[in-house]
Design a protein around this motif. Structure first.
Motif, PDB file in Angstrom:
ATOM      1  N   PRO A  24       9.576  45.504  -8.927  1.00  0.00           N
ATOM      2  CA  PRO A  24       8.063  45.318  -9.812  1.00  0.00           C
ATOM      3  C   PRO A  24       6.803  44.878  -9.422  1.00  0.00           C
ATOM      4  O   PRO A  24       7.293  42.594  -7.863  1.00  0.00           O
ATOM      5  CB  PRO A  24       8.236  44.405 -10.937  1.00  0.00           C
ATOM      6  N   ALA A  25       5.569  44.173  -9.771  1.00  0.00           N
ATOM      7  CA  ALA A  25       4.604  42.810  -8.844  1.00  0.00           C
ATOM      8  C   ALA A  25       4.915  41.994  -9.348  1.00  0.00           C
ATOM      9  O   ALA A  25       5.765  41.518 -10.361  1.00  0.00           O
ATOM     10  CB  ALA A  25       3.289  43.483  -9.303  1.00  0.00           C
ATOM     11  N   GLN A  48       7.399  37.576 -18.229  1.00  0.00           N
ATOM     12  CA  GLN A  48       6.538  37.991 -18.086  1.00  0.00           C
ATOM     13  C   GLN A  48       5.607  37.303 -17.180  1.00  0.00           C
ATOM     14  O   GLN A  48       5.014  38.102 -15.859  1.00  0.00           O
ATOM     15  CB  GLN A  48       5.702  37.793 -19.338  1.00  0.00           C
ATOM     16  N   THR A  49       5.798  36.112 -16.520  1.00  0.00           N
ATOM     17  CA  THR A  49       4.968  35.494 -16.123  1.00  0.00           C
ATOM     18  C   THR A  49       5.017  35.499 -14.338  1.00  0.00           C
ATOM     19  O   THR A  49       5.299  35.860 -13.579  1.00  0.00           O
ATOM     20  CB  THR A  49       4.590  34.302 -16.478  1.00  0.00           C
ATOM     21  N   GLU A  60       5.721  43.314 -13.993  1.00  0.00           N
ATOM     22  CA  GLU A  60       6.126  44.688 -14.335  1.00  0.00           C
ATOM     23  C   GLU A  60       7.271  45.357 -14.332  1.00  0.00           C
ATOM     24  O   GLU A  60       7.746  46.236 -13.804  1.00  0.00           O
ATOM     25  CB  GLU A  60       5.540  45.308 -13.128  1.00  0.00           C
ATOM     26  N   ALA A  61       8.214  43.846 -14.612  1.00  0.00           N
ATOM     27  CA  ALA A  61       9.350  44.346 -14.959  1.00  0.00           C
ATOM     28  C   ALA A  61      10.149  44.458 -16.207  1.00  0.00           C
ATOM     29  O   ALA A  61      10.374  44.429 -16.775  1.00  0.00           O
ATOM     30  CB  ALA A  61      10.363  42.528 -14.802  1.00  0.00           C
ATOM     31  N   ALA A  62       9.696  46.441 -16.265  1.00  0.00           N
ATOM     32  CA  ALA A  62       9.617  46.303 -18.083  1.00  0.00           C
ATOM     33  C   ALA A  62      11.131  46.383 -18.100  1.00  0.00           C
ATOM     34  O   ALA A  62      10.901  46.776 -19.000  1.00  0.00           O
ATOM     35  CB  ALA A  62       8.741  48.472 -17.499  1.00  0.00           C
ATOM     36  N   GLU A  78      16.762  42.820 -11.802  1.00  0.00           N
ATOM     37  CA  GLU A  78      15.210  43.672 -11.306  1.00  0.00           C
ATOM     38  C   GLU A  78      14.387  42.345 -10.943  1.00  0.00           C
ATOM     39  O   GLU A  78      13.512  42.373 -10.165  1.00  0.00           O
ATOM     40  CB  GLU A  78      15.623  43.615 -12.419  1.00  0.00           C
ATOM     41  N   ILE A  79      14.918  40.908 -11.609  1.00  0.00           N
ATOM     42  CA  ILE A  79      13.394  40.038 -11.159  1.00  0.00           C
ATOM     43  C   ILE A  79      14.278  39.111 -10.362  1.00  0.00           C
ATOM     44  O   ILE A  79      13.184  39.298  -9.135  1.00  0.00           O
ATOM     45  CB  ILE A  79      13.631  38.822 -12.561  1.00  0.00           C
TER      46      ILE A  79
END
Length: 330
Positions: free
Chosen positions: A16-17, A256-257, A261-263, A313-314
């Protein structure tokens, strides 16, 4: 070489971005502390105008809502001078705060009500939980010692919240925010490089989710055979589940911050929030019943799942793992 570059390119596409540190500081941390400081100041002002419980329960709940927006942040000014504990001394497994309040009311020492005196009192007596015990205990009359104690506690909380917000400062103002934003700069002893700053914020996110699962939900859950509904957070004021929902929402904002894009993380947190919002058990007293216990456990499992998703993910997006958090020692 070409194989390595191709692998790196594929990893970038799969990761993710990252919005990263600056967005978390400016869009999550600083506004969150400003809201908490403002709500605590409003509570302090309300107490000066009318210190009876009926007048202060609304402002107190607003201040607690504000704290839920930042309670997961255990770094920087809130960890100085024991401020985090002075704001929220919980869990309190030995009921130290309740016992101290009984003693303080019995002694009725006017010196404790003098300006600044409460800042020297035990952290177990102070803060949001000290005020909860006063405001949701027996009603008292204007002019009583309990009324003056409510004023002193509210004023102390406002001062502490204001000191934390001031310590973070604004970008470029020389506060703790700059230590994160200028990680790796010459003279920055707090964060030697950008990765350390990312890791610190990532750790706040994950340990915040751990605290919800293990403390806010885990303490009243106890075990299936021995549930402990009396151990829920803010039970006197009837808001244990509200705390869970608000803190989950704050952590979703932080996620989110950090990685917009960590959907999968957003979806997992969204599921946990939905479960919390739909659970018809505001005090978590339902854990005393087997079916109610299972419903709260399902929520706890959803929080654990969100935590594990965020780690994978993050953590990958930021290129970091978990570090030490001040809450680890609680």
């Amino acid at each position: 070489m070409r194989r390595d570059l191709a692998l790196a390119f594929c990893l970038c596409l799969a990761t993710p971005a990252v919005a990263d540190v600056a967005e978390t500081v400016t869009d999550h941390i600083l506004p969150g502390y400003a809201r908490f400081s403002d709500s605590a100041a409003a509570l302090g002002a309300a107490a000066q105008a009318d210190c009876r419980p009926a007048a202060l329960r609304g402002p107190w709940n607003a201040a607690f809502d504000g704290w839920m927006g930042v309670s997961h942040l255990r770094l920087g000014p809130v960890e100085e001078q024991g401020r985090a504990l002075a704001i929220a001394y919980w869990p309190d497994p030995k009921a130290t705060g309740a016992r101290q309040l009984v003693g303080v009311l019995a002694a009725a020492d006017p010196a404790l009500l003098e300006p600044g005196a409460m800042a020297e009192a035990s952290v177990a007596l102070r803060g949001l939980f000290g005020l909860e015990r006063v405001l949701y205990g027996p009603d008292y009359a204007e002019g009583s010692y309990a009324c003056g104690l409510a004023r002193a506690l509210a004023g102390d909380l406002a001062n502490t919240a204001g000191a934390v917000a001031a310590g973070w400062g604004t970008p470029g103002g020389g506060g703790y925010a700059d230590a994160l934003l200028a990680a790796g700069a010459a003279g920055n002893a707090s964060f030697l490089d950008a990765r350390e700053a990312r890791q610190a914020l990532f750790t706040q996110l994950i340990t915040g989710l751990d605290f919800i699962a293990d403390q806010r939900l885990g303490r009243p859950l106890g075990s299936f055979d021995r549930p402990q509904p009396a151990r829920a957070e803010t039970l006197l004021s009837g808001r244990p589940l509200r705390n869970v929902a608000l803190s989950l929402a704050a952590l979703r904002e932080m996620a989110q911050t950090l990685a917009p894009e960590a959907a999968a993380t957003q979806a997992a947190l969204g599921r946990a929030i939905t479960l919390a919002e739909k659970l018809p058990d505001p005090t978590l007293a339902g854990v005393a019943d087997p079916s109610g216990w299972l419903k709260v456990e399902i929520l706890q499992q959803a929080v654990h799942a969100a935590r594990d998703t965020a780690v994978a993910e993050i953590g990958a997006a930021l290129g970091v793992g978990l570090g030490f958090n001040a809450a680890d020692g609680d």
